[in-house]
Design a protein around this motif. Structure first.
Motif, PDB file in Angstrom:
ATOM      1  N   LEU A 167      -6.172   1.080  10.831  1.00 25.98           N
ATOM      2  CA  LEU A 167      -5.662   0.544   9.566  1.00 25.98           C
ATOM      3  C   LEU A 167      -4.176   0.191   9.683  1.00 25.98           C
ATOM      4  CD1 LEU A 167      -7.404   2.900   6.967  1.00 25.98           C
ATOM      5  CD2 LEU A 167      -7.912   0.491   7.426  1.00 25.98           C
ATOM      6  N   ARG A 168      -3.417   1.001  10.387  1.00 35.49           N
ATOM      7  CA  ARG A 168      -2.003   0.691  10.569  1.00 35.49           C
ATOM      8  C   ARG A 168      -1.823  -0.577  11.395  1.00 35.49           C
ATOM      9  NH1 ARG A 168       0.214   6.803  12.000  1.00 35.49           N
ATOM     10  NH2 ARG A 168       0.043   7.647   9.863  1.00 35.49           N
ATOM     11  N   ALA A 187      -9.532   5.763  12.912  1.00 37.37           N
ATOM     12  CA  ALA A 187      -9.611   4.813  11.795  1.00 37.37           C
ATOM     13  C   ALA A 187      -8.232   4.601  11.163  1.00 37.37           C
ATOM     14  CB  ALA A 187     -10.605   5.323  10.746  1.00 37.37           C
ATOM     15  N   SER A 201       0.839  -1.191   0.000  1.00 32.02           N
ATOM     16  CA  SER A 201       0.000   0.000   0.000  1.00 32.02           C
ATOM     17  C   SER A 201       0.879   1.247   0.000  1.00 32.02           C
ATOM     18  CB  SER A 201      -0.915  -0.002   1.230  1.00 32.02           C
ATOM     19  OG  SER A 201      -0.125   0.065   2.415  1.00 32.02           O
ATOM     20  N   ARG A 261      -3.890  -2.984  11.510  1.00 30.59           N
ATOM     21  CA  ARG A 261      -4.349  -4.099  10.675  1.00 30.59           C
ATOM     22  C   ARG A 261      -3.256  -4.534   9.693  1.00 30.59           C
ATOM     23  NH1 ARG A 261      -6.903  -4.378   5.700  1.00 30.59           N
ATOM     24  NH2 ARG A 261      -8.145  -6.260   5.367  1.00 30.59           N
ATOM     25  N   GLU A 262      -2.449  -3.585   9.241  1.00 28.89           N
ATOM     26  CA  GLU A 262      -1.358  -3.954   8.327  1.00 28.89           C
ATOM     27  C   GLU A 262      -0.299  -4.772   9.043  1.00 28.89           C
ATOM     28  OE1 GLU A 262       0.049  -0.329   6.772  1.00 28.89           O
ATOM     29  OE2 GLU A 262      -1.660   0.003   5.431  1.00 28.89           O
ATOM     30  N   VAL A 275     -14.466   2.206   6.153  1.00 28.20           N
ATOM     31  CA  VAL A 275     -13.690   3.432   6.341  1.00 28.20           C
ATOM     32  C   VAL A 275     -13.823   4.268   5.080  1.00 28.20           C
ATOM     33  CG1 VAL A 275     -11.402   4.419   6.762  1.00 28.20           C
ATOM     34  CG2 VAL A 275     -12.071   2.281   7.888  1.00 28.20           C
ATOM     35  N   THR A 314     -12.544   7.898   2.964  1.00 26.98           N
ATOM     36  CA  THR A 314     -11.406   8.806   2.794  1.00 26.98           C
ATOM     37  C   THR A 314     -11.932  10.181   2.410  1.00 26.98           C
ATOM     38  OG1 THR A 314      -9.999   6.979   2.059  1.00 26.98           O
ATOM     39  CG2 THR A 314      -9.240   9.214   1.576  1.00 26.98           C
ATOM     40  N   ARG A 329      -9.001   9.692   7.258  1.00 29.03           N
ATOM     41  CA  ARG A 329      -9.615   8.365   7.157  1.00 29.03           C
ATOM     42  C   ARG A 329     -10.523   8.213   8.379  1.00 29.03           C
ATOM     43  NH1 ARG A 329      -6.470   5.116   3.847  1.00 29.03           N
ATOM     44  NH2 ARG A 329      -8.281   3.729   3.857  1.00 29.03           N
ATOM     45  N   TYR A 340     -14.419   6.405  10.063  1.00 21.93           N
ATOM     46  CA  TYR A 340     -15.443   5.366   9.944  1.00 21.93           C
ATOM     47  C   TYR A 340     -16.740   5.963   9.410  1.00 21.93           C
ATOM     48  CZ  TYR A 340     -12.346   2.476  12.801  1.00 21.93           C
ATOM     49  OH  TYR A 340     -11.280   1.774  13.265  1.00 21.93           O
ATOM     50  N   ALA A 345     -11.292  -5.667   9.135  1.00 22.51           N
ATOM     51  CA  ALA A 345     -11.436  -4.335   8.559  1.00 22.51           C
ATOM     52  C   ALA A 345     -12.876  -3.858   8.702  1.00 22.51           C
ATOM     53  CB  ALA A 345     -11.043  -4.374   7.099  1.00 22.51           C
TER      54      ALA A 345
END
Length: 472
Positions: free
Chosen positions: A362-363, A358, A310, A365-366, A376, A378, A393, A395, A373
């Motif tokens: 996400l960080r 959010a 990403s 989750r990576e 979310v 943008t 970012r 929800y 997930a």
């Protein structure tokens, strides 16, 4: 030295000498008489008394004839001398050329002798190296280019090079043996902060296709490439590829993916659209590119296999700042601006990523794939002067009030009051209790910030229009 006086000559002697030069035929005797009177008496005795002596005119005419003859002789001799001088110059030039050629031949002979000695020394060194390798049971096979140059002198070498064929089974078998030698599956103790752990040696991903190979993360390498042929030839011979020896001197295992039945397609810029086109008469036509694809029965793949990164992961791999010409430059921000599509020339324009819950999720989750997930969106909000863009970012369930809260934290307490509006559809988001999903700001949206004083009328007009639409 004692100076000798000149011999004095009388006028009679001079006249006698001049007479002899002018009339040599009138002298019957070879000896020279010094007395003019004796000469005259002899002449008078032989000649009849009637003959008179030559006159002055006769003497002058004879002298003129002698002078003319002498001038002709001088001219002839001058021409002869000039001709001989030219011939001498030509001969001298030939002599110089012969001397130079002789010197060159001598130097060439010396060079030839030096080259012969040098070749003998090289042959002795090669013989000693081969003997040394033979003592350890090894044979020098040379590089691929050397083998190609040696084979190019053989008959049919060109046809053999063109008819390159990939032996997949032999290559895969040799790779398995090389992996065992490189220590595939073996674990090593690696020191880490606070202790140690067991780690395995990393392997090189390698994909074999019908028309080429892909190593690491690309690019695609065709079998017609000489470097690819050298790579495959090393594997066929059972050796570790020479192009990787400098990077991995102790060898490295290969993680092979056998896709010999699939054909890799390299997408070139300007490729014809591979879909169905429509003409004016309504008839559908396939593009040439798609027809060529359908003509081949082998499966095709046009993307490099492997895990994609990403934008955030890519930016984390880059250094935060670099020093250039004494200036500290934030390289991550400039590259992120370029990836987001902003022009390079807009130096005063800045893009800022706002920290939200959010974004933190996400960080995480990576780094941890076990986390699930959630929905979310943008949001891109442009400031009042248009010189700053905020990337957020959030929800779907978060509200406009949460959006304002994040903006206020980023902009600071001294920022002016603002309203959040959208250009299309034209709308002012003044209700802080509405969620982003109910406002239609999903899965992404572009918003504008306007000063609150100048946007009151716009927000009011927008709300009135929305109420009129509801009433109707």
């Amino acid at each position: 030295m004692e100076r000798k006086p000149y011999k004095e000559r009388s006028d009679n002697e001079y006249e006698a000498k001049l007479f002899r030069e002018v009339f040599p035929q009138n002298q019957p005797v070879p000896h020279i008489t010094n007395n003019l009177s004796t000469v005259r008496s002899k002449v008078m005795q032989k000649k009849p008394a009637k003959e008179a002596p030559p006159s002055d005119f006769e003497l002058m005419s004879s002298m003129m004839q002698k002078i003319v003859q002498l001038e002709r002789k001088v001219k002839t001799q001058a021409v002869d001398i000039e001709h001989k001088a030219r011939r001498i110059a030509v001969l001298e030039e030939k002599l110089n050329l012969l001397q130079e050629a002789k010197a060159k031949s001598t130097s060439n002979e010396n060079k030839d002798e030096e080259l012969v000695k040098f070749c003998l020394e090289l042959q002795n060194q090669v013989w000693e190296m081969e003997k040394f390798l033979n003592d350890y049971g090894m044979i020098w096979v040379g590089r691929y280019e050397e083998r190609e140059q040696a084979n190019s002198h053989l008959p049919g070498a060109t046809n053999a090079r063109r008819s390159f064929r990939m032996n997949y089974d032999l290559v895969l078998q040799n790779i398995q043996e090389l992996n065992m030698v490189a220590g595939e599956g073996e674990s090593h103790v690696t020191a880490v902060p606070g202790g140690a752990k067991l780690t395995q040696q990393s392997s090189i991903p390698l994909w074999f296709y019908k028309n080429g190979i892909v190593m690491f993360s690309g690019p695609f390498r065709s079998y017609q490439d000489p470097r690819t042929q050298e790579f495959i030839q090393d594997l066929v011979d059972g050796f570790f590829p020479s192009e990787l020896q400098e990077r991995f001197p102790n060898g490295v295992p290969f993680q092979v993916s056998d896709k010999r039945d699939e054909e890799f397609i390299v997408r070139q810029p300007g490729t014809v659209f591979p879909g169905r086109g429509q003409t004016i008469d309504g008839a559908g036509r396939h593009s040439v590119y798609s027809s060529e694809q359908t003509s081949s029965t082998a499966p095709k793949q046009s993307q490099i296999p492997g895990k994609k990164l990403s934008m955030e992961q890519f930016l984390r791999k880059l250094p935060e700042t670099v020093v250039k010409e004494g200036k500290v430059i934030s390289i991550r921000d400039s590259i992120k601006t370029h990836l987001l599509g902003f022009p390079d020339g807009a130096k005063s324009h800045s893009v800022t990523t706002v920290e939200t819950s959010a974004l933190q999720a996400l960080r995480e989750r990576e780094t941890d794939s076990s986390l699930s997930a959630q929905d979310v969106t943008t949001l891109r909000l442009k400031s009042e002067d248009g010189m700053e863009t905020f990337i957020m970012r959030m929800y779907f369930t978060e509200t406009i009030g949460d959006l304002r809260h994040y903006l206020d934290l980023k902009r600071g307490p001294g920022a002016a009051l603002y309203d959040i509006i959208s250009a299309f559809p034209q709308r002012c988001y003044s209700d802080d209790t509405q969620t982003l999903l109910s406002c239609g700001l999903t899965p992404n949206a572009a918003l504008l910030l306007r000063p609150q004083a100048s946007s009151h009328r716009q927000c009011g007009d927008t709300e009135n229009n929305n109420r009129q639409l509801i009433v109707k």
